[in-house]
Motif scaffolding. Structure first.
Motif, PDB file in Angstrom:
ATOM      1  N   MET A 104      51.816 168.166 116.991  1.00  0.00           N
ATOM      2  CA  MET A 104      52.844 167.139 117.175  1.00  0.00           C
ATOM      3  C   MET A 104      54.173 167.962 116.888  1.00  0.00           C
ATOM      4  SD  MET A 104      53.234 163.151 114.599  1.00  0.00           S
ATOM      5  CE  MET A 104      54.368 164.642 113.444  1.00  0.00           C
ATOM      6  N   ALA A 105      55.026 167.130 118.688  1.00  0.00           N
ATOM      7  CA  ALA A 105      56.323 167.613 118.900  1.00  0.00           C
ATOM      8  C   ALA A 105      57.473 167.253 117.714  1.00  0.00           C
ATOM      9  CB  ALA A 105      56.193 166.775 120.088  1.00  0.00           C
ATOM     10  N   LEU A 106      58.495 167.832 117.682  1.00  0.00           N
ATOM     11  CA  LEU A 106      59.982 167.648 117.266  1.00  0.00           C
ATOM     12  C   LEU A 106      60.368 166.038 117.751  1.00  0.00           C
ATOM     13  CD1 LEU A 106      61.460 170.532 116.599  1.00  0.00           C
ATOM     14  CD2 LEU A 106      59.720 169.502 114.885  1.00  0.00           C
ATOM     15  N   ASP A 107      59.253 165.098 117.270  1.00  0.00           N
ATOM     16  CA  ASP A 107      60.029 163.381 118.248  1.00  0.00           C
ATOM     17  C   ASP A 107      60.441 162.293 117.109  1.00  0.00           C
ATOM     18  OD1 ASP A 107      57.351 163.427 116.291  1.00  0.00           O
ATOM     19  OD2 ASP A 107      56.450 162.914 118.464  1.00  0.00           O
ATOM     20  N   ALA A 108      60.247 160.880 117.311  1.00  0.00           N
ATOM     21  CA  ALA A 108      60.420 160.447 116.417  1.00  0.00           C
ATOM     22  C   ALA A 108      59.813 159.912 115.079  1.00  0.00           C
ATOM     23  CB  ALA A 108      61.055 158.739 117.221  1.00  0.00           C
ATOM     24  N   GLN A 109      58.346 160.548 114.706  1.00  0.00           N
ATOM     25  CA  GLN A 109      57.588 160.069 113.951  1.00  0.00           C
ATOM     26  C   GLN A 109      58.412 161.317 113.066  1.00  0.00           C
ATOM     27  OE1 GLN A 109      55.508 158.184 113.131  1.00  0.00           O
ATOM     28  NE2 GLN A 109      55.812 159.232 110.870  1.00  0.00           N
ATOM     29  N   TRP A 110      58.197 162.628 113.521  1.00  0.00           N
ATOM     30  CA  TRP A 110      58.547 163.323 112.977  1.00  0.00           C
ATOM     31  C   TRP A 110      60.040 163.563 112.361  1.00  0.00           C
ATOM     32  CZ3 TRP A 110      63.629 166.135 114.200  1.00  0.00           C
ATOM     33  CH2 TRP A 110      63.612 167.228 113.481  1.00  0.00           C
ATOM     34  N   ALA A 111      60.993 163.246 112.764  1.00  0.00           N
ATOM     35  CA  ALA A 111      62.585 162.755 112.840  1.00  0.00           C
ATOM     36  C   ALA A 111      62.516 161.805 111.362  1.00  0.00           C
ATOM     37  CB  ALA A 111      63.195 162.380 113.583  1.00  0.00           C
ATOM     38  N   ALA A 112      60.843 160.838 111.506  1.00  0.00           N
ATOM     39  CA  ALA A 112      60.715 160.205 110.283  1.00  0.00           C
ATOM     40  C   ALA A 112      60.345 160.873 109.036  1.00  0.00           C
ATOM     41  CB  ALA A 112      60.270 158.900 111.057  1.00  0.00           C
ATOM     42  N   ASN A 113      59.588 161.527 109.297  1.00  0.00           N
ATOM     43  CA  ASN A 113      59.094 162.171 107.928  1.00  0.00           C
ATOM     44  C   ASN A 113      60.172 162.831 107.838  1.00  0.00           C
ATOM     45  OD1 ASN A 113      56.250 160.794 108.436  1.00  0.00           O
ATOM     46  ND2 ASN A 113      55.637 162.850 110.243  1.00  0.00           N
ATOM     47  N   TRP A 114      61.040 163.738 108.519  1.00  0.00           N
ATOM     48  CA  TRP A 114      61.814 164.151 107.484  1.00  0.00           C
ATOM     49  C   TRP A 114      62.973 163.335 106.398  1.00  0.00           C
ATOM     50  CZ3 TRP A 114      66.969 166.145 111.547  1.00  0.00           C
ATOM     51  CH2 TRP A 114      68.039 166.747 110.284  1.00  0.00           C
ATOM     52  N   PRO A 162      61.925 153.873 115.222  1.00  0.00           N
ATOM     53  CA  PRO A 162      62.303 153.702 115.785  1.00  0.00           C
ATOM     54  C   PRO A 162      62.194 154.485 117.377  1.00  0.00           C
ATOM     55  CG  PRO A 162      64.494 153.996 114.344  1.00  0.00           C
ATOM     56  CD  PRO A 162      62.894 154.783 113.387  1.00  0.00           C
ATOM     57  N   ALA A 163      62.777 154.919 118.467  1.00  0.00           N
ATOM     58  CA  ALA A 163      61.954 154.998 119.509  1.00  0.00           C
ATOM     59  C   ALA A 163      62.359 156.813 119.676  1.00  0.00           C
ATOM     60  CB  ALA A 163      62.746 154.690 120.623  1.00  0.00           C
ATOM     61  N   THR A 164      62.964 157.442 119.031  1.00  0.00           N
ATOM     62  CA  THR A 164      63.123 158.746 119.781  1.00  0.00           C
ATOM     63  C   THR A 164      63.838 159.868 118.300  1.00  0.00           C
ATOM     64  OG1 THR A 164      65.499 158.045 120.396  1.00  0.00           O
ATOM     65  CG2 THR A 164      64.124 158.125 122.069  1.00  0.00           C
ATOM     66  N   PRO A 165      64.190 160.480 118.013  1.00  0.00           N
ATOM     67  CA  PRO A 165      64.526 161.462 116.600  1.00  0.00           C
ATOM     68  C   PRO A 165      66.283 161.022 116.962  1.00  0.00           C
ATOM     69  CG  PRO A 165      63.371 162.868 118.374  1.00  0.00           C
ATOM     70  CD  PRO A 165      63.410 161.535 118.991  1.00  0.00           C
ATOM     71  N   GLY A 166      66.527 161.115 118.491  1.00  0.00           N
ATOM     72  CA  GLY A 166      68.718 160.515 118.206  1.00  0.00           C
ATOM     73  C   GLY A 166      68.265 158.894 117.186  1.00  0.00           C
ATOM     74  N   ASP A 167      67.512 157.904 117.680  1.00  0.00           N
ATOM     75  CA  ASP A 167      68.034 156.809 116.863  1.00  0.00           C
ATOM     76  C   ASP A 167      67.482 156.640 115.546  1.00  0.00           C
ATOM     77  OD1 ASP A 167      68.104 155.549 119.512  1.00  0.00           O
ATOM     78  OD2 ASP A 167      65.972 154.869 120.025  1.00  0.00           O
ATOM     79  N   VAL A 168      66.089 157.728 115.205  1.00  0.00           N
ATOM     80  CA  VAL A 168      65.937 157.984 113.313  1.00  0.00           C
ATOM     81  C   VAL A 168      67.490 158.234 112.964  1.00  0.00           C
ATOM     82  CG1 VAL A 168      64.892 158.765 111.697  1.00  0.00           C
ATOM     83  CG2 VAL A 168      63.722 157.928 113.193  1.00  0.00           C
ATOM     84  N   LEU A 169      68.113 159.684 113.677  1.00  0.00           N
ATOM     85  CA  LEU A 169      69.044 160.011 113.109  1.00  0.00           C
ATOM     86  C   LEU A 169      70.440 158.404 113.206  1.00  0.00           C
ATOM     87  CD1 LEU A 169      68.903 163.316 114.808  1.00  0.00           C
ATOM     88  CD2 LEU A 169      68.271 163.194 112.242  1.00  0.00           C
ATOM     89  N   LYS A 170      71.079 158.120 114.393  1.00  0.00           N
ATOM     90  CA  LYS A 170      71.420 157.425 114.024  1.00  0.00           C
ATOM     91  C   LYS A 170      71.274 155.963 112.658  1.00  0.00           C
ATOM     92  CE  LYS A 170      73.841 154.082 117.146  1.00  0.00           C
ATOM     93  NZ  LYS A 170      74.605 153.335 118.228  1.00  0.00           N
ATOM     94  N   LEU A 171      70.167 155.842 112.583  1.00  0.00           N
ATOM     95  CA  LEU A 171      69.459 155.135 111.416  1.00  0.00           C
ATOM     96  C   LEU A 171      69.982 155.300 110.693  1.00  0.00           C
ATOM     97  CD1 LEU A 171      66.470 153.106 111.025  1.00  0.00           C
ATOM     98  CD2 LEU A 171      66.838 154.439 109.154  1.00  0.00           C
ATOM     99  N   ALA A 172      69.416 156.817 109.816  1.00  0.00           N
ATOM    100  CA  ALA A 172      69.983 157.647 108.549  1.00  0.00           C
ATOM    101  C   ALA A 172      71.680 156.923 108.447  1.00  0.00           C
ATOM    102  CB  ALA A 172      69.025 158.858 108.391  1.00  0.00           C
ATOM    103  N   ALA A 173      72.249 157.827 109.243  1.00  0.00           N
ATOM    104  CA  ALA A 173      73.563 157.661 109.760  1.00  0.00           C
ATOM    105  C   ALA A 173      74.578 156.078 109.106  1.00  0.00           C
ATOM    106  CB  ALA A 173      74.630 158.320 110.656  1.00  0.00           C
TER     107      ALA A 173
END
Length: 213
Positions: free
Chosen positions: A1-11, A59-70
């Motif tokens: 699995m790539a460093l995608d939105a699911q990875w960001a959510a898992n992070w 969310p759809a992208t890693p960037g979206d996950v990071l924005k949600l976290a922010a």
């Protein structure tokens, strides 16, 4: 699995677990040179991020996950940590952009943007005994690893290891920023709690990236 939105959510989920597990340690570190609320604040903030992910879905992208976290950290975390980490994740989100996956260079750029956001918000420099003392070596190590053709997971592992070394380096320093600076020379001999939480965040990123590989 790539460093995608699911990875960001898992992070974010792994980060929340790390904050819960290390809550008392962060409280104790902050009690030594601060106001003893860092562990409670970080635990509450990352728990809120997970609750948001559970409620709204990934969310759809890693960037979206990071924005949600922010946005969540800015609204839920008190003290200095909320604005600093909120700014870090918001800058990281901007750096990640709309990309569905993050490669090694993008990971390094994301970490650099996060660090730059913390510096801009907190006005701290390396040597001030703050989380910047963990973030700066992490960014340098990430850039070096990306240039050496490391994988995204390898870039994050290098960053986490360098951040951990940076944390250790805060112990002899005299604080020049934040509440710890009020103690003057008495702040020496203690680890910086913000640097400690930085290590936990980057270790969570590296661990989940390795699992995604």
């Amino acid at each position: 699995m790539a460093l995608d939105a699911q990875w960001a959510a898992n992070w974010m989920r792994a980060g929340a677990a790390a904050m819960a597990e290390n809550r008392q340690r962060l409280i104790d570190l902050d009690r030594d040179i601060g106001d003893a609320d860092h562990g409670e604040n970080m635990d509450r903030g990352f728990s809120a991020v997970v609750q948001k992910l559970d409620a709204d879905g990934t969310p759809a992208t890693p960037g979206d996950v990071l924005k949600l976290a922010a946005m969540t950290l800015m609204s839920k975390v008190g003290g200095a940590a909320g604005p600093l980490y909120g700014t870090a994740f918001l800058r990281a989100s901007t750096a990640a952009g709309a990309a569905p996956e993050l490669g090694p260079a993008a990971v390094a750029a994301m970490l650099a943007a996060a660090r730059d956001g913390i510096v801009a918000r907190g006005k701290a420099e390396p040597g001030d005994k703050t989380m910047v003392d963990a973030w700066t070596p992490a960014v340098e190590a990430a850039r070096t690893a990306a240039a050496a053709q490391a994988t995204g997971a390898g870039v994050l592992a290098a960053a986490a290891n360098a951040a951990n070394a940076g944390l250790a380096g805060t112990e002899p320093l005299t604080a020049r920023k934040g509440r710890a600076s009020y103690l003057g020379e008495r702040s020496a001999g203690h680890l910086d709690p913000g640097a400690a939480s930085t290590v936990l965040i980057l270790q969570a990123a590296a661990r989940t990236a390795e699992e995604a590989a």
